[in-house]
Write an enzyme that holds these catalytic residues in place. Structure first.
Site, PDB file in Angstrom:
ATOM      1  N   GLY A 227       0.804  -1.225   0.000  1.00  0.00           N
ATOM      2  CA  GLY A 227       0.000   0.000   0.000  1.00  0.00           C
ATOM      3  C   GLY A 227       0.828   1.262   0.000  1.00  0.00           C
ATOM      4  O   GLY A 227       0.276   2.370   0.116  1.00  0.00           O
ATOM      5  N   GLU A 268       4.695  -6.871   0.800  1.00  0.00           N
ATOM      6  CA  GLU A 268       4.506  -7.367  -0.572  1.00  0.00           C
ATOM      7  C   GLU A 268       4.326  -6.204  -1.534  1.00  0.00           C
ATOM      8  O   GLU A 268       3.234  -6.000  -2.072  1.00  0.00           O
ATOM      9  CB  GLU A 268       3.234  -8.212  -0.648  1.00  0.00           C
ATOM     10  CG  GLU A 268       3.179  -9.387   0.273  1.00  0.00           C
ATOM     11  CD  GLU A 268       1.765  -9.912   0.440  1.00  0.00           C
ATOM     12  OE1 GLU A 268       0.788  -9.176   0.175  1.00  0.00           O
ATOM     13  OE2 GLU A 268       1.634 -11.051   0.847  1.00  0.00           O
ATOM     14  N   PRO A 269       5.356  -5.432  -1.765  1.00  0.00           N
ATOM     15  CA  PRO A 269       5.179  -4.259  -2.607  1.00  0.00           C
ATOM     16  C   PRO A 269       5.123  -4.575  -4.108  1.00  0.00           C
ATOM     17  O   PRO A 269       5.846  -5.448  -4.589  1.00  0.00           O
ATOM     18  CB  PRO A 269       6.429  -3.422  -2.302  1.00  0.00           C
ATOM     19  CG  PRO A 269       7.438  -4.410  -1.824  1.00  0.00           C
ATOM     20  CD  PRO A 269       6.696  -5.569  -1.216  1.00  0.00           C
ATOM     21  N   GLY A 270       4.235  -3.894  -4.788  1.00  0.00           N
ATOM     22  CA  GLY A 270       4.201  -3.931  -6.246  1.00  0.00           C
ATOM     23  C   GLY A 270       4.576  -2.549  -6.758  1.00  0.00           C
ATOM     24  O   GLY A 270       5.667  -2.314  -7.265  1.00  0.00           O
ATOM     25  N   ARG A 307      -5.428   2.172 -16.237  1.00  0.00           N
ATOM     26  CA  ARG A 307      -5.543   2.802 -14.905  1.00  0.00           C
ATOM     27  C   ARG A 307      -6.308   4.136 -14.911  1.00  0.00           C
ATOM     28  O   ARG A 307      -7.133   4.371 -14.025  1.00  0.00           O
ATOM     29  CB  ARG A 307      -4.166   2.980 -14.265  1.00  0.00           C
ATOM     30  CG  ARG A 307      -3.410   1.663 -14.065  1.00  0.00           C
ATOM     31  CD  ARG A 307      -2.176   1.803 -13.192  1.00  0.00           C
ATOM     32  NE  ARG A 307      -2.543   2.009 -11.812  1.00  0.00           N
ATOM     33  CZ  ARG A 307      -2.546   3.172 -11.197  1.00  0.00           C
ATOM     34  NH1 ARG A 307      -2.142   4.251 -11.834  1.00  0.00           N
ATOM     35  NH2 ARG A 307      -2.921   3.264  -9.954  1.00  0.00           N
ATOM     36  N   TYR A 311      -9.475   3.694 -12.548  1.00  0.00           N
ATOM     37  CA  TYR A 311      -9.351   4.266 -11.202  1.00  0.00           C
ATOM     38  C   TYR A 311      -9.238   5.789 -11.233  1.00  0.00           C
ATOM     39  O   TYR A 311      -8.793   6.386 -10.243  1.00  0.00           O
ATOM     40  CB  TYR A 311      -8.081   3.753 -10.502  1.00  0.00           C
ATOM     41  CG  TYR A 311      -7.821   2.278 -10.597  1.00  0.00           C
ATOM     42  CD1 TYR A 311      -8.587   1.367  -9.864  1.00  0.00           C
ATOM     43  CD2 TYR A 311      -6.789   1.784 -11.382  1.00  0.00           C
ATOM     44  CE1 TYR A 311      -8.320   0.009  -9.942  1.00  0.00           C
ATOM     45  CE2 TYR A 311      -6.512   0.425 -11.444  1.00  0.00           C
ATOM     46  CZ  TYR A 311      -7.293  -0.449 -10.731  1.00  0.00           C
ATOM     47  OH  TYR A 311      -7.015  -1.782 -10.791  1.00  0.00           O
ATOM     48  N   CYS A 337     -12.199   2.058 -29.536  1.00  0.00           N
ATOM     49  CA  CYS A 337     -13.540   2.551 -29.826  1.00  0.00           C
ATOM     50  C   CYS A 337     -14.371   2.611 -28.553  1.00  0.00           C
ATOM     51  O   CYS A 337     -15.347   1.869 -28.377  1.00  0.00           O
ATOM     52  CB  CYS A 337     -14.193   1.695 -30.897  1.00  0.00           C
ATOM     53  SG  CYS A 337     -13.408   2.002 -32.478  1.00  0.00           S
ATOM     54  N   GLU A 338     -13.895   3.408 -27.648  1.00  0.00           N
ATOM     55  CA  GLU A 338     -14.553   3.748 -26.385  1.00  0.00           C
ATOM     56  C   GLU A 338     -13.937   5.064 -25.980  1.00  0.00           C
ATOM     57  O   GLU A 338     -12.918   5.468 -26.540  1.00  0.00           O
ATOM     58  CB  GLU A 338     -14.231   2.722 -25.292  1.00  0.00           C
ATOM     59  CG  GLU A 338     -14.962   1.439 -25.439  1.00  0.00           C
ATOM     60  CD  GLU A 338     -15.297   0.801 -24.102  1.00  0.00           C
ATOM     61  OE1 GLU A 338     -15.425   1.516 -23.093  1.00  0.00           O
ATOM     62  OE2 GLU A 338     -15.441  -0.424 -24.105  1.00  0.00           O
TER      63      GLU A 338
HETATM   64  N1  LLP Z   1      -0.437  -7.721  -1.489  1.00  0.00           N
HETATM   65  C1  LLP Z   1      -1.715  -7.989  -1.788  1.00  0.00           C
HETATM   66  C2  LLP Z   1      -2.420  -9.030  -1.054  1.00  0.00           C
HETATM   67  C3  LLP Z   1      -2.350  -7.260  -2.796  1.00  0.00           C
HETATM   68  O1  LLP Z   1      -3.627  -7.516  -3.071  1.00  0.00           O
HETATM   69  C4  LLP Z   1      -1.643  -6.267  -3.500  1.00  0.00           C
HETATM   70  C5  LLP Z   1      -2.274  -5.493  -4.540  1.00  0.00           C
HETATM   71  C6  LLP Z   1      -0.300  -6.016  -3.169  1.00  0.00           C
HETATM   72  C7  LLP Z   1       0.265  -6.772  -2.148  1.00  0.00           C
HETATM   73  C8  LLP Z   1       0.537  -4.987  -3.871  1.00  0.00           C
HETATM   74  O2  LLP Z   1       0.066  -3.702  -3.642  1.00  0.00           O
HETATM   75  P1  LLP Z   1       0.880  -2.415  -4.181  1.00  0.00           P
HETATM   76  O3  LLP Z   1       2.243  -2.401  -3.549  1.00  0.00           O
HETATM   77  O4  LLP Z   1       1.044  -2.580  -5.651  1.00  0.00           O
HETATM   78  O5  LLP Z   1       0.060  -1.236  -3.819  1.00  0.00           O
HETATM   79  N2  LLP Z   1      -4.474  -2.453 -10.164  1.00  0.00           N
HETATM   80  C9  LLP Z   1      -4.485  -1.454  -9.101  1.00  0.00           C
HETATM   81  C10 LLP Z   1      -3.836  -1.938  -7.871  1.00  0.00           C
HETATM   82  C11 LLP Z   1      -4.445  -3.227  -7.386  1.00  0.00           C
HETATM   83  C12 LLP Z   1      -3.700  -3.802  -6.288  1.00  0.00           C
HETATM   84  C13 LLP Z   1      -4.143  -5.195  -6.050  1.00  0.00           C
HETATM   85  N3  LLP Z   1      -3.473  -5.773  -4.958  1.00  0.00           N
HETATM   86  C14 LLP Z   1      -3.837  -0.184  -9.604  1.00  0.00           C
HETATM   87  O6  LLP Z   1      -3.411  -0.148 -10.743  1.00  0.00           O
HETATM   88  O7  LLP Z   1      -3.804   0.815  -8.882  1.00  0.00           O
END
Ligand code: LLP
Length: 411
Positions: A227, A268-270, A307, A311, A337-338
């Site tokens: 998050g 768990e960072p993305g 995105r 969002y 086409c949207e």
């Molecule tokens: N752990 C869990 C259990 C999650 O569900 C997620 C993201 C993460 C870690 C990684 O979160 P982050 O560090 O990326 O904030 N598609 C959306 C974000 C969806 C996130 C889903 N879960 C976007 O583009 O903003």
């Protein structure tokens, strides 16, 4: 990225040269940024045993996953396919955490057979796990901490009304199933949401997990999900991970002292790891002046970067073909086409047909959420690493599009 002599460079390589070499639209990733982000977050929790599990749902390319593996990261996988991609890209099974939501029990069996760790997030699944495996494999349990956090309701996952996790109000039921089958609970998990604006949400969720943890005697780790908010626009708020890290490290240490054992803290960072490391380059097909606005129509759309439409997310846009041009207001729109609007009334250096625009923060949840909508093909992905560019995914072709389609001559 830097602007030098009128050219935008990513780790020393000209974006224009990359477009010339690989075509457009094109996803470009900067490995040095990924490494920097990984090390910054890893070092933000003084005195604590921390593990970062890269959430590969944000960017599922094997070269990227392999890079994080070599940096020492674990992997957060949410489908058996992500687990298998993780294994292929070099992660040892014990560094992979399978944390799906609402899946059939067979997926957990598959993950167990592949030797990875699992997180359960439903009472009925916990029961089924107990019946099938008893104390044979340790599990992690996902708790819903009842905390509202996240930059948009669609990415807020820890509130009471969310489908994720087992409500912390159901702790008695969790404990009763665990005791009934002798299930070994090695970890507790939560994920409050993505793009968390208020750092207090992290603290509230952490406290919820600490108090839940005392119900389990064999814990090895707590997993706080992710998050961390990264900046998307100039001057945007971003999580101060060092400040948050010192607060969390202190409370975690206090918790460990009370619990009587040093646990590991997992995140768990993305986004934090890959959002700012990615760029999407697109060509301006048309400039359309209407009585309402000036539209810049590009050769990409919601099929590659959804995105903004999904969002209302802001992605900064740079005209790399005219960095010195006078600024005007544009509506930047896709070719789908949207109504796939990337930006409205956005000030951008004078845009001409044939110019190239660069979308920033195109690392996390861009390619990984792409589709073939409108019969469009996915772009190539290129990694810039130590000043050299590597093709890490080929551009799709028409053959890819029809590979799984069967034309049945119906009677
Ligand atoms: N752990 C869990 C259990 C999650 O569900 C997620 C993201 C993460 C870690 C990684 O979160 P982050 O560090 O990326 O904030 N598609 C959306 C974000 C969806 C996130 C889903 N879960 C976007 O583009 O903003």
């Amino acid at each position: 990225m830097e602007l030098k002599d009128g050219q935008y460079l990513i780790d020393g390589i000209s974006v224009n040269d990359l477009i010339e070499k690989y075509g457009s639209p094109l996803f470009i990733y900067d490995s040095s940024r990924m490494k920097l982000q990984y090390q910054r977050l890893f070092n933000a929790f003084p005195g604590i045993h921390v593990q970062l599990n890269f959430a590969c749902k944000s960017m599922g390319n094997r070269t990227v996953m392999n890079l994080f593996n070599r940096l020492g990261s674990g992997l957060d996988a949410v489908s058996p396919q992500e687990v298998r991609l993780g294994l292929l890209s070099g992660f040892s099974p014990d560094k992979i955490m399978f944390t799906p939501s609402g899946v059939e029990f067979e997926e957990f069996e598959e993950a167990i057979n592949l030797g990875v760790r699992i997180t359960l997030d439903n009472l009925s699944v916990l029961e089924q796990f107990g019946q099938t495996y008893g104390s044979s494999f340790p599990v992690c349990i996902r708790i819903n901490p009842h905390v509202m956090g996240g930059g948009h309701i669609k990415i807020s996952t820890g509130h009471k009304g969310s489908k994720f996790g087992i409500s912390l109000e159901q702790i008695d039921q969790i404990v009763s199933i665990v005791e009934k089958y002798g299930i070994i609970v090695e970890g507790l998990h939560m994920h409050t949401g993505s793009d968390i604006l208020d750092p207090e949400a992290f603290v509230l969720s952490a406290n919820a997990l600490y108090s839940t943890a005392f119900h389990f005697k064999n814990l090895k780790f707590l997993d706080f999900g992710s998050g961390f908010k990264v900046p998307y626009k100039p001057g945007d708020y971003a999580t101060d991970v060092e400040l948050l890290g010192s607060v969390i490290a202190e409370s975690f240490q206090t918790f460990c002292n009370e619990y009587g054992r040093e646990l590991m803290l997992i995140f768990e960072p993305g986004k934090f790891l890959v959002s700012q490391a990615g760029y999407l380059a697109a060509r301006v097909n048309v400039v359309k002046k209407t009585p309402a606005a000036v539209f810049a129509g590009v050769n990409t759309g919601l099929n590659h970067l959804i995105r903004p439409m999904f969002y209302d997310a802001y992605h900064h846009i740079v005209n790399i073909s005219n960095p010195e041009g006078e600024k005007h207001k544009y509506n930047v729109v896709g070719y789908i086409c949207e109504t796939d609007t990337f930006a409205t009334d956005r000030e951008i250096n004078d845009i001409r047909e044939g110019d190239y625009l660069l979308f920033l923060n195109a690392g996390a949840y861009c390619f990984s959420m792409s589709s073939n909508y409108n019969g469009r093909l996915r772009p190539a992905e290129v990694m810039v690493h130590q000043g050299i560019d590597y093709l890490i995914r080929e551009r799709e072709t028409f053959e890819d599009l029809i590979k799984k389609q069967l034309q049945v001559d119906l009677p």
